[in-house]
Write a protein that holds these residues in place. Sequence first.
Motif, PDB file in Angstrom:
ATOM      1  N   GLY A  44     127.083 -19.681  48.819  1.00 16.33           N
ATOM      2  CA  GLY A  44     127.223 -21.032  48.319  1.00 16.33           C
ATOM      3  C   GLY A  44     128.649 -21.407  48.011  1.00 16.33           C
ATOM      4  N   ILE A  45     128.783 -22.635  47.626  1.00 19.31           N
ATOM      5  CA  ILE A  45     130.079 -23.167  47.234  1.00 19.31           C
ATOM      6  C   ILE A  45     129.793 -24.209  46.160  1.00 19.31           C
ATOM      7  CG2 ILE A  45     130.070 -24.960  49.032  1.00 19.31           C
ATOM      8  CD1 ILE A  45     133.094 -24.457  49.357  1.00 19.31           C
ATOM      9  N   GLY A  46     130.657 -24.309  45.201  1.00 12.96           N
ATOM     10  CA  GLY A  46     130.405 -25.262  44.127  1.00 12.96           C
ATOM     11  C   GLY A  46     131.703 -25.720  43.492  1.00 12.96           C
ATOM     12  N   ASP A  47     131.589 -26.696  42.617  1.00 10.12           N
ATOM     13  CA  ASP A  47     132.764 -27.154  41.894  1.00 10.12           C
ATOM     14  C   ASP A  47     132.337 -27.629  40.515  1.00 10.12           C
ATOM     15  OD1 ASP A  47     132.899 -30.507  42.156  1.00 10.12           O
ATOM     16  OD2 ASP A  47     131.676 -29.462  43.632  1.00 10.12           O
ATOM     17  N   LEU A  48     133.214 -27.477  39.589  1.00  6.18           N
ATOM     18  CA  LEU A  48     133.002 -27.905  38.214  1.00  6.18           C
ATOM     19  C   LEU A  48     134.223 -28.671  37.745  1.00  6.18           C
ATOM     20  CD1 LEU A  48     131.782 -24.533  36.627  1.00  6.18           C
ATOM     21  CD2 LEU A  48     130.337 -26.497  37.183  1.00  6.18           C
ATOM     22  N   LEU A  49     134.010 -29.599  36.854  1.00  6.62           N
ATOM     23  CA  LEU A  49     135.119 -30.255  36.169  1.00  6.62           C
ATOM     24  C   LEU A  49     134.868 -30.052  34.686  1.00  6.62           C
ATOM     25  CD1 LEU A  49     137.666 -31.947  36.227  1.00  6.62           C
ATOM     26  CD2 LEU A  49     136.229 -33.996  36.217  1.00  6.62           C
ATOM     27  N   VAL A  50     135.722 -29.245  34.047  1.00  8.98           N
ATOM     28  CA  VAL A  50     135.547 -28.889  32.639  1.00  8.98           C
ATOM     29  C   VAL A  50     136.836 -29.156  31.881  1.00  8.98           C
ATOM     30  CG1 VAL A  50     133.775 -27.148  33.134  1.00  8.98           C
ATOM     31  CG2 VAL A  50     136.174 -26.472  33.098  1.00  8.98           C
ATOM     32  N   ARG A  51     136.739 -29.203  30.562  1.00 14.47           N
ATOM     33  CA  ARG A  51     137.939 -29.359  29.718  1.00 14.47           C
ATOM     34  C   ARG A  51     138.236 -28.006  29.081  1.00 14.47           C
ATOM     35  NH1 ARG A  51     139.857 -34.246  28.399  1.00 14.47           N
ATOM     36  NH2 ARG A  51     140.596 -33.520  26.375  1.00 14.47           N
ATOM     37  N   LEU A  52     139.430 -27.454  29.389  1.00 11.53           N
ATOM     38  CA  LEU A  52     139.842 -26.159  28.861  1.00 11.53           C
ATOM     39  C   LEU A  52     141.314 -26.206  28.484  1.00 11.53           C
ATOM     40  CD1 LEU A  52     138.224 -23.788  31.545  1.00 11.53           C
ATOM     41  CD2 LEU A  52     137.363 -24.226  29.242  1.00 11.53           C
ATOM     42  N   THR A  53     141.709 -25.282  27.632  1.00 14.73           N
ATOM     43  CA  THR A  53     143.124 -25.106  27.307  1.00 14.73           C
ATOM     44  C   THR A  53     143.726 -24.105  28.298  1.00 14.73           C
ATOM     45  OG1 THR A  53     142.721 -23.231  25.849  1.00 14.73           O
ATOM     46  CG2 THR A  53     142.636 -25.458  24.845  1.00 14.73           C
ATOM     47  N   ALA A  73     123.642  -2.493  51.878  1.00 21.12           N
ATOM     48  CA  ALA A  73     123.413  -3.936  51.978  1.00 21.12           C
ATOM     49  C   ALA A  73     124.684  -4.740  51.705  1.00 21.12           C
ATOM     50  CB  ALA A  73     122.314  -4.366  50.999  1.00 21.12           C
ATOM     51  N   ALA A  74     125.717  -4.096  51.183  1.00 19.46           N
ATOM     52  CA  ALA A  74     126.969  -4.804  50.875  1.00 19.46           C
ATOM     53  C   ALA A  74     127.692  -5.155  52.166  1.00 19.46           C
ATOM     54  CB  ALA A  74     127.850  -3.940  49.983  1.00 19.46           C
ATOM     55  N   ARG A  75     128.353  -6.287  52.164  1.00 19.26           N
ATOM     56  CA  ARG A  75     129.165  -6.721  53.299  1.00 19.26           C
ATOM     57  C   ARG A  75     130.357  -7.496  52.763  1.00 19.26           C
ATOM     58  NH1 ARG A  75     125.607 -10.398  57.013  1.00 19.26           N
ATOM     59  NH2 ARG A  75     127.579 -10.758  58.048  1.00 19.26           N
ATOM     60  N   PRO A  76     131.381  -7.720  53.579  1.00 20.39           N
ATOM     61  CA  PRO A  76     132.523  -8.492  53.089  1.00 20.39           C
ATOM     62  C   PRO A  76     132.088  -9.896  52.657  1.00 20.39           C
ATOM     63  CG  PRO A  76     133.059  -7.415  55.162  1.00 20.39           C
ATOM     64  CD  PRO A  76     131.583  -7.232  54.951  1.00 20.39           C
ATOM     65  N   VAL A  77     132.583 -10.323  51.514  1.00 22.76           N
ATOM     66  CA  VAL A  77     132.292 -11.656  50.983  1.00 22.76           C
ATOM     67  C   VAL A  77     133.618 -12.285  50.603  1.00 22.76           C
ATOM     68  CG1 VAL A  77     131.167 -12.957  49.135  1.00 22.76           C
ATOM     69  CG2 VAL A  77     130.026 -10.949  50.105  1.00 22.76           C
ATOM     70  N   SER A  78     133.890 -13.456  51.128  1.00 28.01           N
ATOM     71  CA  SER A  78     135.123 -14.163  50.807  1.00 28.01           C
ATOM     72  C   SER A  78     134.889 -15.015  49.572  1.00 28.01           C
ATOM     73  CB  SER A  78     135.531 -15.055  51.983  1.00 28.01           C
ATOM     74  OG  SER A  78     136.721 -15.743  51.689  1.00 28.01           O
ATOM     75  N   ILE A  79     135.734 -14.815  48.569  1.00 25.98           N
ATOM     76  CA  ILE A  79     135.636 -15.582  47.329  1.00 25.98           C
ATOM     77  C   ILE A  79     136.990 -16.223  47.083  1.00 25.98           C
ATOM     78  CG2 ILE A  79     135.264 -15.464  44.845  1.00 25.98           C
ATOM     79  CD1 ILE A  79     133.448 -13.040  45.355  1.00 25.98           C
ATOM     80  N   LEU A  80     137.035 -17.536  47.066  1.00 24.79           N
ATOM     81  CA  LEU A  80     138.254 -18.269  46.754  1.00 24.79           C
ATOM     82  C   LEU A  80     137.991 -19.058  45.493  1.00 24.79           C
ATOM     83  CD1 LEU A  80     138.236 -18.033  50.056  1.00 24.79           C
ATOM     84  CD2 LEU A  80     140.267 -19.423  49.767  1.00 24.79           C
ATOM     85  N   VAL A  81     138.884 -18.966  44.546  1.00 27.28           N
ATOM     86  CA  VAL A  81     138.714 -19.667  43.276  1.00 27.28           C
ATOM     87  C   VAL A  81     139.967 -20.487  42.970  1.00 27.28           C
ATOM     88  CG1 VAL A  81     137.101 -17.987  42.321  1.00 27.28           C
ATOM     89  CG2 VAL A  81     139.539 -17.653  41.976  1.00 27.28           C
ATOM     90  N   SER A  82     139.786 -21.523  42.199  1.00 24.56           N
ATOM     91  CA  SER A  82     140.940 -22.305  41.776  1.00 24.56           C
ATOM     92  C   SER A  82     140.701 -22.826  40.371  1.00 24.56           C
ATOM     93  CB  SER A  82     141.193 -23.474  42.725  1.00 24.56           C
ATOM     94  OG  SER A  82     140.168 -24.441  42.629  1.00 24.56           O
ATOM     95  N   GLY A  83     141.770 -23.051  39.679  1.00 27.78           N
ATOM     96  CA  GLY A  83     141.735 -23.674  38.370  1.00 27.78           C
ATOM     97  C   GLY A  83     142.948 -24.567  38.271  1.00 27.78           C
ATOM     98  N   LEU A  84     142.783 -25.812  38.621  1.00 27.95           N
ATOM     99  CA  LEU A  84     143.912 -26.739  38.708  1.00 27.95           C
ATOM    100  C   LEU A  84     143.706 -27.897  37.745  1.00 27.95           C
ATOM    101  CD1 LEU A  84     144.042 -26.891  42.613  1.00 27.95           C
ATOM    102  CD2 LEU A  84     145.418 -25.436  41.113  1.00 27.95           C
ATOM    103  N   PRO A  85     144.671 -28.138  36.847  1.00 30.49           N
ATOM    104  CA  PRO A  85     144.502 -29.265  35.922  1.00 30.49           C
ATOM    105  C   PRO A  85     144.558 -30.592  36.657  1.00 30.49           C
ATOM    106  CG  PRO A  85     146.705 -28.342  35.735  1.00 30.49           C
ATOM    107  CD  PRO A  85     145.947 -27.453  36.673  1.00 30.49           C
ATOM    108  N   ARG A  86     143.795 -31.530  36.161  1.00 32.40           N
ATOM    109  CA  ARG A  86     143.800 -32.885  36.722  1.00 32.40           C
ATOM    110  C   ARG A  86     144.552 -33.813  35.790  1.00 32.40           C
ATOM    111  NH1 ARG A  86     138.061 -34.647  39.336  1.00 32.40           N
ATOM    112  NH2 ARG A  86     137.998 -33.074  40.992  1.00 32.40           N
ATOM    113  N   ASP A  87     144.974 -34.923  36.332  1.00 36.87           N
ATOM    114  CA  ASP A  87     145.626 -35.952  35.527  1.00 36.87           C
ATOM    115  C   ASP A  87     144.653 -36.409  34.452  1.00 36.87           C
ATOM    116  OD1 ASP A  87     146.995 -38.101  34.490  1.00 36.87           O
ATOM    117  OD2 ASP A  87     147.569 -38.913  36.437  1.00 36.87           O
ATOM    118  N   ALA A  88     145.127 -36.543  33.236  1.00 38.51           N
ATOM    119  CA  ALA A  88     144.256 -36.913  32.127  1.00 38.51           C
ATOM    120  C   ALA A  88     143.794 -38.362  32.212  1.00 38.51           C
ATOM    121  CB  ALA A  88     144.986 -36.695  30.795  1.00 38.51           C
ATOM    122  N   ALA A  89     144.447 -39.172  33.022  1.00 38.00           N
ATOM    123  CA  ALA A  89     144.090 -40.598  33.106  1.00 38.00           C
ATOM    124  C   ALA A  89     142.746 -40.818  33.765  1.00 38.00           C
ATOM    125  CB  ALA A  89     145.172 -41.345  33.883  1.00 38.00           C
TER     126      ALA A  89
END
Length: 196
Positions: free
Chosen positions: A144-153, A180-196
């Motif tokens: 799967g793939i997903g995205d979240l928008l959260v407020r963090l410090t 049963a294990a196989r290569p799994v690509s995991i890409l993650v990001s944590g990028l702040p957004r403009d507060a406006a």
Amino acid sequence: MGTVRGMSQSDGVRRVGEVEEFKALAHPLRARLLGALREHGPATATELAHRFATDTGSTSYHLRKLAQYGFIAEAGDPGHPRARRWQAVHRVNEWSATAMAATAEGREASAVMRRQQVDVLIRDVEGYEAMLGSLPPEWVEASGIGDLLVRLTPDSVNTLWARFYAHVDELVAQDAADPAARPVSILVSGLPRDAA
């Protein structure tokens, strides 16, 4: 390839400290060559040129650049003493985003690196979609793939990185011997957004 926080050199992590090193790593072909050596093990310039449809001379040049900055090293090959095989030296690379953002060159190299990581995600999505009809149902359900928008410090984001990578390492160790294990690509990001 990617920023990894909370790991030590003994964990197979290379700390990239200088902008020149980072620029060498951020070159698109070099990043792909290093990724291939990490994923598939030692290879010659000829083998890698074939894999990426480049010429051997160019591939050899970029491998030497990676070696110059300590990202790869020659791998001995007793069966072919004249064949120069290369291997990755570290499992992952990390760098200070703050240090790289301090100069125009560092910002440019960081931008190139981020876009390469997005390109990896696109290739992974396309590869997944191409094999979707042949994947076992348990892999289809787990993928799967997903995205979240959260407020963090910033402190909480750093905590998230550390916990995430620690948990990934635990799961990799847990599944190491499981057929049963196989290569799994995991890409993650944590990028702040403009507060406006």
